[in-house]
Design an enzyme around this catalytic site. Structure first.
Site, mmCIF file in Angstrom:
data_model
loop_
_atom_site.group_PDB
_atom_site.id
_atom_site.type_symbol
_atom_site.label_atom_id
_atom_site.label_comp_id
_atom_site.label_asym_id
_atom_site.label_seq_id
_atom_site.Cartn_x
_atom_site.Cartn_y
_atom_site.Cartn_z
ATOM 1 N N ASP A 104 0.833 -1.201 0.000
ATOM 2 C CA ASP A 104 0.000 0.000 0.000
ATOM 3 C C ASP A 104 0.869 1.253 0.000
ATOM 4 O OD1 ASP A 104 -2.892 1.166 0.721
ATOM 5 O OD2 ASP A 104 -1.379 2.255 1.872
ATOM 6 N N TYR A 154 2.986 9.797 -0.637
ATOM 7 C CA TYR A 154 4.084 9.226 0.160
ATOM 8 C C TYR A 154 5.456 9.471 -0.490
ATOM 9 C CZ TYR A 154 0.330 6.527 2.486
ATOM 10 O OH TYR A 154 -0.813 6.134 3.142
ATOM 11 N N LYS A 169 -2.708 5.731 -4.214
ATOM 12 C CA LYS A 169 -3.835 6.633 -3.923
ATOM 13 C C LYS A 169 -3.676 7.953 -4.649
ATOM 14 C CE LYS A 169 -3.668 4.679 0.716
ATOM 15 N NZ LYS A 169 -2.205 4.609 0.973
ATOM 16 N N HIS A 229 -7.476 9.485 -1.852
ATOM 17 C CA HIS A 229 -6.813 9.432 -0.536
ATOM 18 C C HIS A 229 -7.685 9.991 0.583
ATOM 19 C CE1 HIS A 229 -2.461 9.220 1.154
ATOM 20 N NE2 HIS A 229 -3.327 8.892 2.073
ATOM 21 N N LEU A 250 -1.907 -0.221 14.273
ATOM 22 C CA LEU A 250 -1.144 -0.167 15.531
ATOM 23 C C LEU A 250 -1.184 1.247 16.114
ATOM 24 C CD1 LEU A 250 1.998 -2.118 14.183
ATOM 25 C CD2 LEU A 250 -0.159 -3.066 15.067
ATOM 26 N N ILE A 252 -3.201 -3.225 6.962
ATOM 27 C CA ILE A 252 -1.915 -2.882 6.332
ATOM 28 C C ILE A 252 -0.934 -2.223 7.315
ATOM 29 C CG2 ILE A 252 -2.617 -2.798 3.914
ATOM 30 C CD1 ILE A 252 -3.146 0.269 4.337
ATOM 31 N N SER A 262 6.068 -1.330 8.813
ATOM 32 C CA SER A 262 7.316 -1.365 9.568
ATOM 33 C C SER A 262 8.480 -1.278 8.599
ATOM 34 C CB SER A 262 7.445 -2.631 10.416
ATOM 35 O OG SER A 262 8.699 -2.606 11.086
ATOM 36 N N ARG A 309 10.173 -7.072 12.570
ATOM 37 C CA ARG A 309 8.780 -6.682 12.802
ATOM 38 C C ARG A 309 7.886 -7.015 11.602
ATOM 39 N NH1 ARG A 309 9.743 -0.678 15.427
ATOM 40 N NH2 ARG A 309 10.470 -1.393 17.487
ATOM 41 N N ASN A 357 4.687 -9.238 12.182
ATOM 42 C CA ASN A 357 3.338 -8.755 11.865
ATOM 43 C C ASN A 357 2.598 -9.696 10.910
ATOM 44 O OD1 ASN A 357 4.013 -6.596 13.446
ATOM 45 N ND2 ASN A 357 4.267 -5.139 11.770
HETATM 46 N N1 LIG Z 1 -5.310 6.308 3.787
HETATM 47 C C1 LIG Z 1 -4.750 7.057 4.706
HETATM 48 O O1 LIG Z 1 -5.085 8.236 4.894
HETATM 49 C C2 LIG Z 1 -3.689 6.450 5.566
HETATM 50 C C3 LIG Z 1 -3.293 7.109 6.741
HETATM 51 C C4 LIG Z 1 -2.335 6.480 7.538
HETATM 52 C C5 LIG Z 1 -1.806 5.267 7.159
HETATM 53 N N2 LIG Z 1 -2.194 4.666 5.998
HETATM 54 C C6 LIG Z 1 -1.615 3.373 5.559
HETATM 55 O O2 LIG Z 1 -1.608 2.446 6.644
HETATM 56 C C7 LIG Z 1 -0.280 2.014 6.896
HETATM 57 C C8 LIG Z 1 -0.080 1.681 8.357
HETATM 58 O O3 LIG Z 1 -0.408 2.778 9.195
HETATM 59 P P1 LIG Z 1 0.705 3.619 9.982
HETATM 60 O O4 LIG Z 1 1.911 3.786 9.131
HETATM 61 O O5 LIG Z 1 0.014 4.824 10.495
HETATM 62 O O6 LIG Z 1 1.122 2.798 11.244
HETATM 63 P P2 LIG Z 1 0.900 1.399 11.984
HETATM 64 O O7 LIG Z 1 1.035 0.268 11.040
HETATM 65 O O8 LIG Z 1 -0.308 1.524 12.822
HETATM 66 O O9 LIG Z 1 2.166 1.451 12.949
HETATM 67 C C9 LIG Z 1 3.466 1.605 12.446
HETATM 68 C C10 LIG Z 1 4.389 1.973 13.600
HETATM 69 O O10 LIG Z 1 4.496 0.888 14.507
HETATM 70 C C11 LIG Z 1 5.826 0.405 14.512
HETATM 71 N N3 LIG Z 1 5.760 -1.055 14.454
HETATM 72 C C12 LIG Z 1 5.287 -1.808 13.422
HETATM 73 N N4 LIG Z 1 5.313 -3.113 13.728
HETATM 74 C C13 LIG Z 1 5.795 -3.203 14.987
HETATM 75 C C14 LIG Z 1 6.066 -4.289 15.857
HETATM 76 N N5 LIG Z 1 5.805 -5.541 15.480
HETATM 77 N N6 LIG Z 1 6.574 -4.030 17.080
HETATM 78 C C15 LIG Z 1 6.829 -2.754 17.470
HETATM 79 N N7 LIG Z 1 6.593 -1.669 16.692
HETATM 80 C C16 LIG Z 1 6.085 -1.898 15.451
HETATM 81 C C17 LIG Z 1 6.522 1.001 13.316
HETATM 82 O O11 LIG Z 1 7.887 1.241 13.567
HETATM 83 P P3 LIG Z 1 9.056 0.821 12.539
HETATM 84 O O12 LIG Z 1 8.623 1.196 11.161
HETATM 85 O O13 LIG Z 1 10.229 1.625 13.051
HETATM 86 O O14 LIG Z 1 9.249 -0.653 12.702
HETATM 87 C C18 LIG Z 1 5.776 2.313 13.146
HETATM 88 O O15 LIG Z 1 6.286 3.290 14.031
HETATM 89 C C19 LIG Z 1 0.553 3.184 6.368
HETATM 90 O O16 LIG Z 1 1.902 2.835 6.193
HETATM 91 C C20 LIG Z 1 -0.182 3.515 5.109
HETATM 92 O O17 LIG Z 1 0.135 2.604 4.085
HETATM 93 C C21 LIG Z 1 -3.141 5.241 5.206
#
Ligand SMILES: NC(=O)c1ccc[n+]([C@@H]2O[C@H](COP(=O)([O-])OP(=O)(O)OC[C@H]3O[C@@H](n4cnc5c(N)ncnc54)[C@H](OP(=O)(O)O)[C@@H]3O)[C@@H](O)[C@H]2O)c1
Length: 270
Positions: free
Chosen positions: A44, A49, A74, A104, A183, A221, A224, A229, A233
């Site tokens: 994704d 990005y 997106k 988006h 997360l 999605i 990391s 990780r 995951n």
């Molecule tokens: N459509 C939208 O508007 C929108 C908005 C936000 C996100 N998204 C999508 O959703 C995806 C995920 O959301 P997100 O990036 O907000 O965050 P997330 O997946 O909720 O969390 C990621 C965070 O958690 C850490 N992490 C991941 N796995 C871990 C584990 N097993 N143990 C400890 N820490 C862990 C990562 O650190 P490290 O990377 O340092 O490991 C990072 O800081 C995005 O990348 C994007 O593709 C879409």
């Protein structure tokens, strides 16, 4: 890999890698490469990005046939024409087609960009189209004008942002809900309830949060940039959260089961 069938007939994996806030270049290439090696088949990204070039490079260099990978990007809704921007995304990604192309967020209203999204399907640029950050009301408004109905609504979703009414509205409209920030962008990993359930199930907090979203029927999605990780995951298919654990996690919701994608102030819930 478990999948969900979309309204256009394609299958979306229930678990994928997100690459928001991952730098273009080595960081993105490594993360996508590790994910594909681990078995992820959904990536994704987004125009906003700035890392489509590296996502595309890692996919090509993986040697995995393109058709085995589900690739989402997106449309940045500050742009004018979603079809034209899809062509530019494909150039950056170095691939022939997208599996899913999402608006988006509903900047400027929920309907104006949709004809351009439909034109992207008609031009063969993408197999599926959908939305992100659309509320139940915005989804309904879009449904009224759409020639091609949206296949996916990607929303902020976790036990703490459990948008129950929004997910139900998606189900009613035959739209697969996809959980982003499962997360809490890392914020939810230290929660004591999550930690207790993780300990009781012999899994990690991240695995518990991802599993909860999968058991709610969403595609998820997590992001990391660390190989261990990314592997961790993905290791969520050998256990199930029982009813008591699910109920405890459901109880963490701060959105009151909202049908909105954003809080009323336009800010994120937390
Ligand atoms: N459509 C939208 O508007 C929108 C908005 C936000 C996100 N998204 C999508 O959703 C995806 C995920 O959301 P997100 O990036 O907000 O965050 P997330 O997946 O909720 O969390 C990621 C965070 O958690 C850490 N992490 C991941 N796995 C871990 C584990 N097993 N143990 C400890 N820490 C862990 C990562 O650190 P490290 O990377 O340092 O490991 C990072 O800081 C995005 O990348 C994007 O593709 C879409």
């Amino acid at each position: 890999m478990n999948t969900r069938v979309l309204s256009n007939g394609t299958e979306i994996p229930v678990l994928g890698l997100g690459v928001w806030q991952v730098d273009d270049g080595v960081e993105t290439e490594q993360s996508v490469t590790w994910a594909l090696e681990t078995g992820y088949r959904l990536i994704d990204t987004a125009q906003a990005y700035g890392n489509e070039v590296s996502v595309g490079k890692a996919i090509r260099e993986s040697g995995i046939p393109r058709e085995e990978i589900f690739l989402t990007t997106k449309f940045y809704p500050g742009g004018k024409d979603a079809r034209v921007e899809a062509e530019k995304s494909l150039e950056r990604l170095g691939t022939e087609y997208l599996d899913l192309y999402l608006i988006h967020w509903p900047q400027g209203g929920p309907t104006w960009a949709w004809p351009g999204m439909e034109a992207a399907v008609e031009a063969g640029l993408t197999k599926g189209i959908g939305i992100s950050n659309f509320s139940a009301t915005e989804l309904q408004e879009l449904g009224k004008i759409a020639q091609i109905q949206p296949a996916v609504n990607q929303i902020q979703f976790s036990p703490f942002e459990y948008r129950k009414a929004l997910v139900e509205a998606c189900e009613e409209a035959n739209v697969v809900a996809q959980a982003y920030s499962p997360l809490g962008t890392g914020r939810h990993l230290g929660d004591p309830v999550v930690a207790r359930i993780a300990e009781a199930t012999g899994k990690t907090p991240a695995q518990v949060l991802i599993r909860w979203a999968i058991q709610k029927g969403l595609s998820v999605i997590p992001k990391s940039t660390h190989q261990n990780r990314i592997v961790e995951n993905f290791d969520v298919f050998d256990f199930e959260l029982d009813d008591a654990a699910v109920a405890d996690l459901d109880g963490l919701d701060k959105t009151h089961g909202t049908a909105d994608a954003l809080s009323q102030s336009g800010k994120w819930w937390s």
